[in-house]
Write a protein that holds these residues in place. Structure first.
Motif, PDB file in Angstrom:
ATOM      1  N   ALA A 107       0.827  -1.212   0.000  1.00  0.00           N
ATOM      2  CA  ALA A 107       0.000   0.000   0.000  1.00  0.00           C
ATOM      3  C   ALA A 107       0.859   1.259   0.000  1.00  0.00           C
ATOM      4  CB  ALA A 107      -0.927  -0.015   1.207  1.00  0.00           C
ATOM      5  N   LYS A 108       1.939   1.246   0.789  1.00  0.00           N
ATOM      6  CA  LYS A 108       2.837   2.400   0.823  1.00  0.00           C
ATOM      7  C   LYS A 108       3.512   2.607  -0.533  1.00  0.00           C
ATOM      8  CE  LYS A 108       5.366   5.500   3.178  1.00  0.00           C
ATOM      9  NZ  LYS A 108       4.791   6.656   3.904  1.00  0.00           N
ATOM     10  N   LEU A 109       3.960   1.512  -1.125  1.00  0.00           N
ATOM     11  CA  LEU A 109       4.633   1.613  -2.422  1.00  0.00           C
ATOM     12  C   LEU A 109       3.681   2.112  -3.500  1.00  0.00           C
ATOM     13  CD1 LEU A 109       7.213   1.188  -4.012  1.00  0.00           C
ATOM     14  CD2 LEU A 109       6.617  -1.235  -4.261  1.00  0.00           C
ATOM     15  N   GLU A 110       2.463   1.582  -3.517  1.00  0.00           N
ATOM     16  CA  GLU A 110       1.489   2.000  -4.518  1.00  0.00           C
ATOM     17  C   GLU A 110       1.091   3.458  -4.303  1.00  0.00           C
ATOM     18  OE1 GLU A 110      -1.085   1.841  -7.805  1.00  0.00           O
ATOM     19  OE2 GLU A 110       0.572   0.524  -7.180  1.00  0.00           O
ATOM     20  N   ALA A 111       0.959   3.866  -3.047  1.00  0.00           N
ATOM     21  CA  ALA A 111       0.603   5.254  -2.765  1.00  0.00           C
ATOM     22  C   ALA A 111       1.692   6.222  -3.173  1.00  0.00           C
ATOM     23  CB  ALA A 111       0.276   5.412  -1.280  1.00  0.00           C
ATOM     24  N   THR A 112       2.920   5.723  -3.201  1.00  0.00           N
ATOM     25  CA  THR A 112       4.068   6.570  -3.535  1.00  0.00           C
ATOM     26  C   THR A 112       4.357   6.582  -5.030  1.00  0.00           C
ATOM     27  OG1 THR A 112       5.043   6.064  -1.381  1.00  0.00           O
ATOM     28  CG2 THR A 112       6.515   6.969  -3.056  1.00  0.00           C
ATOM     29  N   TRP A 113       4.275   5.404  -5.644  1.00  0.00           N
ATOM     30  CA  TRP A 113       4.660   5.268  -7.055  1.00  0.00           C
ATOM     31  C   TRP A 113       3.720   4.278  -7.732  1.00  0.00           C
ATOM     32  CZ3 TRP A 113       7.142   8.013 -10.385  1.00  0.00           C
ATOM     33  CH2 TRP A 113       7.701   7.470 -11.541  1.00  0.00           C
ATOM     34  N   GLY A 114       2.492   4.731  -7.966  1.00  0.00           N
ATOM     35  CA  GLY A 114       1.499   3.848  -8.560  1.00  0.00           C
ATOM     36  C   GLY A 114       0.617   4.580  -9.547  1.00  0.00           C
TER      37      GLY A 114
END
Length: 265
Positions: free
Chosen positions: A258-265
């Motif tokens: 979720a953190k990764l997608e929120a940052t670079w998604g």
């Protein structure tokens, strides 16, 4: 146009032509290349299912690289993460996956260099004072020598893949401050000491990312109130002996992915 959605990441925001936001690198083919590097927190230990072909590396289809790649099919994933990996292991066994055409790199590493497993064992089996001594010692390393070692590694990644966006995902605190741990309970002193080491790892990793001009994603806020032994844990406790204090499936999905997608998604 793809952009970094989180600008308050712990790193210098002006490198390789990036200032505050980052556009996707130009693609030479129909898919951009995503290379995932790192240790057990990147490979997905604790998620509950593993690719048998990965052997002792224990790569899970539920790890954050696979979940992000599934949500972003314009990227082709090359996952070389491996349980137990140290900084030296990354250099010797994983950096060869990178190339000048790599577009995106993620990495989580440093916990094994800080003797995470040994410190956990000490806190589970020894006195409060012994646990505190062990965590204090490794915390000092994490805020000092580890910063130099990680910064050097991140610069090596940049040298191999100069066009890539590099995201460093850190470690969360592992323990809830409340609740009872099954099998072996941990008192407040030991929980504070162990979470203090997690803070030191996060701070050291963030400092290294800043020094190397790459992006750092601090995972501590994502896992707040979701530590092991609490009421809604995203971290495995001692009932999962092979993945003690590693994220469970919820931790990889609701925390890391979720953190990764929120940052670079």
């Amino acid at each position: 146009m793809r952009k970094l959605k989180t600008v308050a990441v712990g790193a210098v925001l002006a490198f390789a032509g990036i200032a505050g936001t980052a556009s996707a690198p130009a693609q030479a083919s129909s898919q951009a290349e995503y290379v995932a590097l790192g240790d057990s927190y990147a490979s997905g230990v604790g998620a509950g299912t593993y690719d048998s072909a990965s052997g002792d590396c224990k790569r899970s289809p539920l790890n954050y690289p696979h979940q992000w790649a599934a949500a972003n099919p314009e990227y082709s994933l090359k996952d070389v993460t491996c349980s137990g990996a140290t900084i030296s292991d990354i250099r010797n066994n994983q950096l060869s996956a990178l190339s000048s055409t790599t577009n995106f790199v993620t990495i989580t590493v440093g916990g094994n260099d800080a003797q995470f497993s040994s410190v956990v064992q000490a806190c589970l089996t020894e006195s409060d004072s012994y646990c505190k001594t062990a965590t204090d010692w490794m915390s000092y390393y994490a805020r000092n020598q580890l910063v130099d070692e990680l910064a050097g590694l991140y610069k090596d990644i940049r040298a191999r893949s100069p066009k890539a966006l590099i995201l460093v995902l850190g470690y969360p605190q592992t323990l809830s401050s409340t609740g009872t741990c099954p099998v072996i309970d941990l008192d407040a002193t030991k929980r504070t000491a162990m979470n203090g080491l997690a803070d030191a790892l996060a701070e050291g990793t963030g400092a290294a990312a800043t020094r190397a001009s790459v992006y750092f994603l601090d995972m501590r806020s994502m896992f707040r109130d979701h530590g092991a032994c609490g009421s809604d844990p995203w971290i495995n406790d001692l009932t999962n002996a092979s993945a003690v204090f590693h994220p469970n499936a919820a931790g990889y999905t609701k925390g890391y992915a979720a953190k990764l997608e929120a940052t670079w998604g």
